[in-house]
Design a protein around this motif. Structure first.
Motif, PDB file in Angstrom:
ATOM      1  N   SER A   1      95.447  -1.852  84.547  1.00  0.00           N
ATOM      2  CA  SER A   1      96.069  -3.078  85.046  1.00  0.00           C
ATOM      3  C   SER A   1      95.529  -3.503  86.408  1.00  0.00           C
ATOM      4  CB  SER A   1      97.591  -2.929  85.094  1.00  0.00           C
ATOM      5  OG  SER A   1      97.982  -1.895  85.979  1.00  0.00           O
ATOM      6  N   GLN A   2      94.827  -2.606  87.119  1.00  0.00           N
ATOM      7  CA  GLN A   2      94.191  -3.053  88.361  1.00  0.00           C
ATOM      8  C   GLN A   2      93.090  -4.074  88.081  1.00  0.00           C
ATOM      9  OE1 GLN A   2      95.261  -2.496  91.317  1.00  0.00           O
ATOM     10  NE2 GLN A   2      96.744  -0.866  90.915  1.00  0.00           N
ATOM     11  N   ASP A   3      92.622  -4.133  86.821  1.00  0.00           N
ATOM     12  CA  ASP A   3      91.582  -5.092  86.456  1.00  0.00           C
ATOM     13  C   ASP A   3      92.101  -6.520  86.371  1.00  0.00           C
ATOM     14  OD1 ASP A   3      89.605  -3.182  86.372  1.00  0.00           O
ATOM     15  OD2 ASP A   3      89.806  -2.807  84.225  1.00  0.00           O
ATOM     16  N   VAL A   4      93.409  -6.704  86.492  1.00  0.00           N
ATOM     17  CA  VAL A   4      93.943  -8.071  86.497  1.00  0.00           C
ATOM     18  C   VAL A   4      93.313  -8.878  87.630  1.00  0.00           C
ATOM     19  CG1 VAL A   4      96.030  -9.450  86.852  1.00  0.00           C
ATOM     20  CG2 VAL A   4      96.102  -7.439  85.380  1.00  0.00           C
ATOM     21  N   LYS A   5      93.030  -8.230  88.721  1.00  0.00           N
ATOM     22  CA  LYS A   5      92.385  -8.920  89.842  1.00  0.00           C
ATOM     23  C   LYS A   5      91.050  -9.522  89.409  1.00  0.00           C
ATOM     24  CE  LYS A   5      90.979  -8.228  94.658  1.00  0.00           C
ATOM     25  NZ  LYS A   5      90.887  -7.273  95.781  1.00  0.00           N
ATOM     26  N   ARG A   6      90.322  -8.820  88.563  1.00  0.00           N
ATOM     27  CA  ARG A   6      89.046  -9.336  88.069  1.00  0.00           C
ATOM     28  C   ARG A   6      89.248 -10.585  87.220  1.00  0.00           C
ATOM     29  NH1 ARG A   6      86.570  -4.788  84.728  1.00  0.00           N
ATOM     30  NH2 ARG A   6      85.012  -6.420  84.330  1.00  0.00           N
ATOM     31  N   ILE A   7      90.333 -10.586  86.445  1.00  0.00           N
ATOM     32  CA  ILE A   7      90.628 -11.752  85.614  1.00  0.00           C
ATOM     33  C   ILE A   7      90.919 -12.966  86.491  1.00  0.00           C
ATOM     34  CG2 ILE A   7      92.267 -12.722  83.946  1.00  0.00           C
ATOM     35  CD1 ILE A   7      92.619  -9.873  82.857  1.00  0.00           C
ATOM     36  N   VAL A   8      91.745 -12.757  87.508  1.00  0.00           N
ATOM     37  CA  VAL A   8      92.088 -13.859  88.409  1.00  0.00           C
ATOM     38  C   VAL A   8      90.837 -14.388  89.100  1.00  0.00           C
ATOM     39  CG1 VAL A   8      93.390 -14.459  90.483  1.00  0.00           C
ATOM     40  CG2 VAL A   8      94.447 -13.022  88.736  1.00  0.00           C
ATOM     41  N   GLU A   9      89.964 -13.490  89.524  1.00  0.00           N
ATOM     42  CA  GLU A   9      88.722 -13.920  90.176  1.00  0.00           C
ATOM     43  C   GLU A   9      87.827 -14.692  89.210  1.00  0.00           C
ATOM     44  OE1 GLU A   9      87.233 -10.206  91.541  1.00  0.00           O
ATOM     45  OE2 GLU A   9      88.448 -10.202  93.382  1.00  0.00           O
ATOM     46  N   ALA A  10      87.761 -14.237  87.951  1.00  0.00           N
ATOM     47  CA  ALA A  10      86.936 -14.927  86.952  1.00  0.00           C
ATOM     48  C   ALA A  10      87.476 -16.323  86.664  1.00  0.00           C
ATOM     49  CB  ALA A  10      86.873 -14.100  85.665  1.00  0.00           C
ATOM     50  N   MET A  11      88.802 -16.463  86.603  1.00  0.00           N
ATOM     51  CA  MET A  11      89.392 -17.775  86.367  1.00  0.00           C
ATOM     52  C   MET A  11      89.119 -18.714  87.538  1.00  0.00           C
ATOM     53  SD  MET A  11      93.021 -17.102  84.433  1.00  0.00           S
ATOM     54  CE  MET A  11      93.701 -16.182  85.796  1.00  0.00           C
ATOM     55  N   LYS A  12      89.209 -18.166  88.757  1.00  0.00           N
ATOM     56  CA  LYS A  12      88.939 -18.996  89.938  1.00  0.00           C
ATOM     57  C   LYS A  12      87.486 -19.443  89.955  1.00  0.00           C
ATOM     58  CE  LYS A  12      89.634 -19.160  94.939  1.00  0.00           C
ATOM     59  NZ  LYS A  12      88.364 -19.832  95.214  1.00  0.00           N
ATOM     60  N   ALA A  13      86.578 -18.514  89.598  1.00  0.00           N
ATOM     61  CA  ALA A  13      85.159 -18.870  89.571  1.00  0.00           C
ATOM     62  C   ALA A  13      84.885 -19.955  88.546  1.00  0.00           C
ATOM     63  CB  ALA A  13      84.322 -17.627  89.278  1.00  0.00           C
ATOM     64  N   LYS A  14      85.544 -19.873  87.382  1.00  0.00           N
ATOM     65  CA  LYS A  14      85.371 -20.886  86.344  1.00  0.00           C
ATOM     66  C   LYS A  14      85.913 -22.235  86.793  1.00  0.00           C
ATOM     67  CE  LYS A  14      86.290 -21.758  81.440  1.00  0.00           C
ATOM     68  NZ  LYS A  14      86.923 -21.235  80.191  1.00  0.00           N
ATOM     69  N   GLN A  15      87.063 -22.181  87.502  1.00  0.00           N
ATOM     70  CA  GLN A  15      87.666 -23.411  87.989  1.00  0.00           C
ATOM     71  C   GLN A  15      86.797 -24.069  89.054  1.00  0.00           C
ATOM     72  OE1 GLN A  15      91.716 -22.912  89.292  1.00  0.00           O
ATOM     73  NE2 GLN A  15      91.657 -24.729  90.585  1.00  0.00           N
TER      74      GLN A  15
END
Length: 355
Positions: free
Chosen positions: A339-353
């Motif tokens: 679940s610490q990988d959630v941070k990676r998901i948030v970063e990936a979404m921000k990069a896409k945005q």
């Protein structure tokens, strides 16, 4: 309680809680969500210091965008809201509160997003620290570790100062697994839980020595602050000039390294969690099958799962060791333990945005 002056709670509520996406978001971070109980963690923190024979009304140092949300969750309870115009980490935030408090007042600094299951143990630890605090010591509370956690900093306990209170020998950065295991085996290290108790003037005095530019920026921000009822809005330009630093780096570690540095730690087992991930929330409570479900969830033949929804129904059959969280239009699925990988998901979404 041994001190004559009531303790002033300083509740820090500036975190964004991105590791608990998709439920925790910038407009409503984790401290304002009912994750660990029916009450939000912010509400539980306020309730922890509700005894007015012991505690003065709290100061809440928070992101200005959350002012209305905080007042709603205070439910009419008296509090001063110190609204940061921008984030500058914990040391400048605490400096604002210390400048606004009675100089002789003990400040109990608490993050708003921690769970403390054994509040009686916590209050006993506070009482143990108060005599040293009255004498000008900076104190912190060390969490009795239940394993070699690599996600926390540690504190090595030194000489005994009084019953249950030790001098801080050193602060330790987040260790690797082998080092964490060695420290736990040694029996003289506790987790750094980020909770502090000191007089306002003692903290400001330390800040003057170790971070004079930070103190000066906070002083200017308070001197030119706007006041709107119980809300205090420090000046943005003045506060922006402050270095951005945690209290650990800005004050506590430096003070502890001084020859004869007056920094103490009270080790305490109080059912503490910083609820820093979905895995951490799972460990706070699960049924006989290891499941922790909440909301509209139908789960058959599942085990060791956290499945949670604040809206849509989630149906699961024959799954194990999963985290599934649905909020609004977003669904998170990942293996337990990652679940610490959630941070990676948030970063990936921000990069896409931003692309």
């Amino acid at each position: 309680m041994t001190a004559q002056v009531r303790i002033t709670p300083v509740i820090l509520s500036g975190g964004s809680g991105t590791r608990l996406w998709p439920m925790s978001r910038p407009d409503r971070p984790k401290q304002f969500l009912p994750l660990a109980s029916d009450a939000t963690m912010f509400e539980a923190t306020v309730a922890r210091c509700a005894d007015r024979s012991r505690f003065a009304a709290p100061m809440v140092v928070a992101n200005a965008r959350h002012a209305d949300l905080i007042e709603a969750q205070l439910g009419g309870a008296e509090a001063t809201l110190v609204l940061e115009p921008l984030a500058r980490n914990t040391a400048p935030a605490i400096a604002l509160a210390a400048l606004l408090a009675d100089p002789a007042s003990p400040l109990l600094v608490m993050p708003s997003d921690h769970v403390i299951a054994d509040e009686a143990a916590f209050m006993a630890a506070v009482d143990a620290a108060l005599p040293l605090v009255a004498d000008g010591w900076l104190t912190t509370f060390g969490i009795a570790p239940d394993g070699p956690e690599t996600g926390y900093g540690y504190i090595q306990t030194g000489e005994v100062l009084s019953a249950g209170v030790h001098k801080v020998a050193r602060f330790v950065e987040k260790p690797d697994r082998a080092r964490a295991e060695a420290m736990i085996a040694g029996g003289d290290h506790v987790w750094n839980g980020g909770i502090f108790l000191f007089r306002a003037d003692a903290f400001l005095g330390a800040l003057a020595v170790y971070e004079p530019d930070m103190l000066a920026a906070a002083q200017r921000a308070v001197a030119t602050a706007k006041r709107e009822g119980s809300r205090i809005l420090p000046d943005e330009a003045a506060f922006a000039a402050s270095p951005s630093e945690s209290i650990d780096y800005a004050v506590m570690e430096k003070a502890a390294k001084e020859n004869g540095g007056r920094v103490a730690v009270v080790p305490v087992a109080m059912g503490w969690s910083d609820v820093g991930s979905w895995d951490a929330l799972h460990t706070l409570g699960s049924d006989a099958d290891g499941n922790a479900h909440h909301g509209e969830v139908i789960a058959l033949d599942t085990s060791n799962c956290l499945i949670r929804s604040d809206g849509i129904r989630i149906a699961a059959v024959g799954v194990h060791d999963l985290i599934v969280v649905a909020s609004g239009n977003d669904v998170l699925i990942l293996p337990r333990g990652q679940s610490q990988d959630v941070k990676r998901i948030v970063e990936a979404m921000k990069a896409k945005q931003d692309a």
